[in-house]
Write an enzyme that holds these catalytic residues in place. Structure first.
Site, PDB file in Angstrom:
ATOM      1  N   GLU A   1       0.798  -1.226   0.000  1.00 46.81           N
ATOM      2  CA  GLU A   1       0.000   0.000   0.000  1.00 46.81           C
ATOM      3  C   GLU A   1       0.833   1.279   0.000  1.00 46.81           C
ATOM      4  O   GLU A   1       0.642   2.169   0.825  1.00 46.81           O
ATOM      5  CB  GLU A   1      -0.964  -0.023   1.198  1.00 46.81           C
TER       6      GLU A   1
ATOM      7  N   GLU B   1      -6.399 -10.638  -0.994  1.00 51.33           N
ATOM      8  CA  GLU B   1      -7.163 -10.433   0.248  1.00 51.33           C
ATOM      9  C   GLU B   1      -8.647 -10.359  -0.066  1.00 51.33           C
ATOM     10  O   GLU B   1      -9.360  -9.474   0.404  1.00 51.33           O
ATOM     11  CB  GLU B   1      -6.696  -9.154   0.958  1.00 51.33           C
TER      12      GLU B   1
END
Length: 371
Positions: free
Chosen positions: A158, A263
């Protein structure tokens, strides 16, 4: 522990028709055996065997595992030079015992890094040289410990925003863009055979696609190993569209790396994003954002199943580009989506329900493979 108890009581209190078990004798890992790894994230109760029902599901259904939290830097090295490996060791041992493709998550992430990582004794930012040394020590220690055992690492997590700009994290503030190639370099040096990935969410936004693709190409042009882009796939009922997601997958694959769906879950609840911050009736708002406390209505259940089937159809269409598809959790009971972004929400985002039963959608997903 309180969250688990409350969720468990909620499960008993709900009065609804039990979810039918899948009638297919073919497990997910058997169905996708020749396509890509199918995985799940493991929490501490599963890693240590206290949630035996979930453990049995993991053994039966999945070919790959990733640790939900225990391999993040704040847990592995809570104080400088003081490593805690008990949970991670147990996780890796479980994967080896059950012959699974083990993923390490994550080496460099701004959100769950210990505060000491970036500051000196006076609380000021450390110098670039100090941060580089701390990164190298952490990555080398962790990756070396599991060399040859953990098969792939989410090296950087991220780092890019939706508009394609770099997140202004402490890593970026102190080192600039350089922290990313350094992290991959340190990881490769610690285990030259491990697969290395960049991982992010909202991965279908055009600005992020462009920036991540550019970053991957730059790493490869510098001779730095990167094997895949992780697409987190925390998706809802409406966004992104299948077409948007497909464009993102193809774009990442065109950089010369594999796609990892890392995810995944599909929230059945309305999205609070875009609502006014000045909400006068907080109670009404929370009720609106948590509408299915007694189970999903039949029409919503049908739409939710179709959403999963559409995504897995897409994955199969591009199976030559995909290394693995990982669900972010095993059952609805323990999903982080129950409390995000409003505490107390009841969501149904995963393939197994709160009573550890397989949802009917699993059979539909398996049938897509022809098994």
């Amino acid at each position: 522990m309180n969250r688990i108890i409350i969720a468990g009581l909620m499960a008993f209190a709900v009065s609804c028709t039990p979810v039918k078990q899948s009638t297919s004798n073919v497990s997910l890992k058997e169905a996708f055996n020749k396509k890509f790894y199918i995985g799940t994230a493991m929490n501490l109760q599963q890693i240590h065997g206290t949630d035996q029902k979930s453990v049995e599901i993991i053994k039966q259904q999945f070919s790959s595992i990733v640790a939900e939290n225990c391999m993040k830097s704040m847990f592995l090295q809570p104080a400088e030079g003081k490593f805690f490996f008990d949970d991670a060791d147990q996780f890796v041992a479980f994967g080896e015992k059950n012959k699974m493709f083990i993923i390490g998550h994550t080496l460099v992430w701004h959100s769950q890094a210990p505060k000491w990582f970036f500051t000196d004794s006076n609380g000021n930012n450390v110098t670039p040289e100090v941060l580089k040394q701390r990164m190298k020590n952490h990555i080398t220690t962790v990756v070396s410990r599991y060399k040859g055992r953990v098969k792939g690492w989410d090296v950087v997590n991220e780092a890019i925003l939706e508009d394609g700009s770099y997140r202004k994290s402490k890593f970026y503030e102190i080192l600039g863009e350089e922290f990313i190639p350094l992290a991959f370099q340190y990881a490769h040096e610690a285990d030259p055979n491990a697969e290395l990935y960049y991982n992010d969410y909202n991965e279908w936004y055009p600005g992020k696609i462009q920036a991540v693709s550019k970053m991957v190409k730059k790493l490869k042009s510098q001779g730095i190993r990167i094997d895949g882009v992780g697409m987190q796939a925390h998706v809802g009922m409406d966004a992104p569209s299948i077409d948007e997601y497909e464009k993102a997958m193809v774009a990442y694959a065109e950089t010369g790396v594999k796609v990892n769906v890392t995810e995944m879950e599909i929230s059945a609840l309305p999205s609070p994003w875009g609502n006014s911050a000045n909400i006068s009736d907080t109670v009404a708002y929370k009720k609106e954002m948590n509408p299915y406390t007694q189970g999903l209505p039949a029409n919503v259940q049908t739409q939710w199943e179709k959403r999963y089937v559409d995504f897995f159809s897409l994955f199969l269409k591009h199976s030559d580009k995909i290394r693995r598809v990982t669900l972010w959790g095993v059952t609805d009971l323990h999903s982080w989506k129950n409390d995000f972004p409003i505490k107390g929400r009841t969501d149904y985002p995963l393939l197994f329900d709160r009573q550890d039963q397989a949802k009917p959608v699993i059979e539909k997903i398996v049938k897509l493979t022809g098994e």
